[in-house]
Design a protein around this motif. Structure first.
Motif, mmCIF file in Angstrom:
data_model
loop_
_atom_site.group_PDB
_atom_site.id
_atom_site.type_symbol
_atom_site.label_atom_id
_atom_site.label_comp_id
_atom_site.label_asym_id
_atom_site.label_seq_id
_atom_site.Cartn_x
_atom_site.Cartn_y
_atom_site.Cartn_z
ATOM 1 N N THR A 1 0.838 -1.191 0.000
ATOM 2 C CA THR A 1 0.000 0.000 0.000
ATOM 3 C C THR A 1 0.878 1.247 0.000
ATOM 4 O OG1 THR A 1 -0.054 0.272 2.404
ATOM 5 C CG2 THR A 1 -1.640 -1.288 1.428
ATOM 6 N N ARG B 1 -8.877 4.875 -1.920
ATOM 7 C CA ARG B 1 -8.033 4.305 -0.880
ATOM 8 C C ARG B 1 -6.967 5.258 -0.363
ATOM 9 N NH1 ARG B 1 -6.572 -1.912 -2.013
ATOM 10 N NH2 ARG B 1 -5.457 -1.438 -0.078
ATOM 11 N N GLU C 1 -8.028 2.624 5.952
ATOM 12 C CA GLU C 1 -6.897 2.061 5.204
ATOM 13 C C GLU C 1 -5.730 1.730 6.135
ATOM 14 O OE1 GLU C 1 -6.685 1.037 2.014
ATOM 15 O OE2 GLU C 1 -8.834 1.461 2.083
#
Length: 393
Positions: free
Chosen positions: A135, A263, A296
């Motif tokens: 991520t 996101r 997130e």
């Protein structure tokens, strides 16, 4: 500077390579996959190939001939989805190497996430590789003192580390334009860039809202099927999260549509033209942006295999985030951008219905305090630390 921020995934990838023949590292472009892979490769006998470079693609035109010469070395292949024919060759290479005693640390495959990549690799490499997601930066990688900067700018390394908020916004705007005009078409997807930008911007305006596909379709002048296709695309590229509703309580009237979040908070703000904290705090999206930012980070901190959802009943009982940990424990998490550590009665009703093991309130305060009904109110960094501890417990 980016290399000075040690990624949480670094140790996980090292362990995976020590136990698996191959590892697939997925994530959107510019998230730092190549930097992380090169850090790992520097500590091993490794060779790096980038499928966006014609010379490296040519090297693998006869894949088996080249790879046979690399036995015993870690082969890093970047943007592997650009050569889908490689997957069958990699399957054969892994199987032959296993028989020869080379069972671990053979391949590290990097891909900008796409449904096509997952489908190709899953069919060819099932049982032979492990999958990991990288991520953008999360809070416990950059430090709690950088929380506001991370929320405003997002976690893509070049945007987060930019010299100023203005430079960061410019980078994120260029990132969005490049994704729409170059990267998405490179996957063979023919969607007008302007239409997809409008769709992405509509999602930003409704950050964290329950999906109303019919309203979005009417606003874009397209069919509901097109809206579903656009959403699937952005989810597959790991740019949008489709948070599913809790559905196990058959006797309750529950919301059935997902909540949708962009996101990376920095991309949300760039799509809306919000370049400063002051502009963000004065915008109606601030609550949804904070909720998405926290979600997130919390999901990134949760144990591998955790399932995430939300709960909302027709009667008004609601939980912002439910995490089902691999041991099947349920954690109920409320998220509020407030300094008052208090949850609603509807949260307790929903938590009682589900029989949750933990009740947390992630709030904007700077210390952990007990609340009513067994709720622990705590800052985001502390909630993440609790989830990290659950990984190792």
């Amino acid at each position: 500077m980016q290399g000075m921020i040690r990624r949480n995934d670094h140790a996980d990838l090292e362990r995976a390579l020590d136990t698996q023949a191959g590892v697939v590292l997925l994530g959107p472009r510019q998230v730092g996959k190549t930097t992380l892979a090169q850090d790992i490769a520097d500590a091993r006998d490794a060779v790096y190939l980038d499928m966006e470079r014609p010379g490296d693609r040519h090297v693998l035109a006869e894949a088996d001939l080249y790879l046979d010469e690399q036995v015993g070395r870690l082969v890093v292949i970047d943007e592997v989805q650009l050569m889908p024919g490689l997957f069958s060759a990699l399957r054969g290479q892994i199987d032959r190497r296993r028989r020869a005693g080379h069972r671990t640390g053979q391949f590290l495959l990097l891909g900008s996430a796409s449904d096509a990549l997952l489908r190709q690799s899953a069919e060819s490499l099932a049982g032979r590789v492990s999958y990991h997601e990288l991520t953008p930066f999360v809070l416990d990688e950059v430090g709690q003192g950088a929380q506001q900067t991370l929320w405003l700018r997002g976690g893509f390394p070049d945007g987060f580390l930019a010299p100023s908020d203005r430079d960061s916004l410019r980078w994120r705007e260029d990132f969005i334009r490049t994704y729409l005009e170059r990267d998405i078409p490179s996957f063979g997807l023919r969607i007008p860039a302007e239409t997809l930008r409008r769709f992405w911007t509509m999602l930003a305006h409704e950050q964290g809202g329950v999906l109303n596909a019919a309203r979005i379709a009417a606003g874009l002048g397209v069919s509901g099927q097109s809206v579903a296709r656009y959403l699937d695309l952005l989810v597959d590229l790991m740019l949008v999260r489709r948070l599913p509703p809790w559905h196990a309580n058959a006797g309750k009237r529950l919301v059935k549509s997902p909540k949708v979040f962009i996101r990376d908070a920095g991309l949300t703000h760039a799509l809306l033209g919000l370049g400063t904290v002051e502009a963000l705090l004065g915008h109606p999206v601030v609550g949804g942006s904070w909720e998405g930012f926290c979600i997130e980070n919390l999901i990134a901190a949760a144990p591998r295999g955790t399932q995430a959802s939300f709960y909302r009943s027709a009667a008004g009982a609601e939980i912002d985030l439910i995490l089902r940990l691999p041991d099947q424990q349920l954690w109920a998490i409320e998220i509020k951008r407030t300094t008052r550590p208090k949850v609603t009665r509807g949260f307790h009703i929903a938590a009682n219905d589900l029989g949750v093991a933990a009740r947390l309130l992630v709030y904007a305060g700077d210390r952990e305090v007990p609340g009513e009904g067994g709720v622990r109110a705590l800052p985001l960094a502390d909630a993440m630390a609790r989830l990290r501890a659950a990984v190792t417990s």
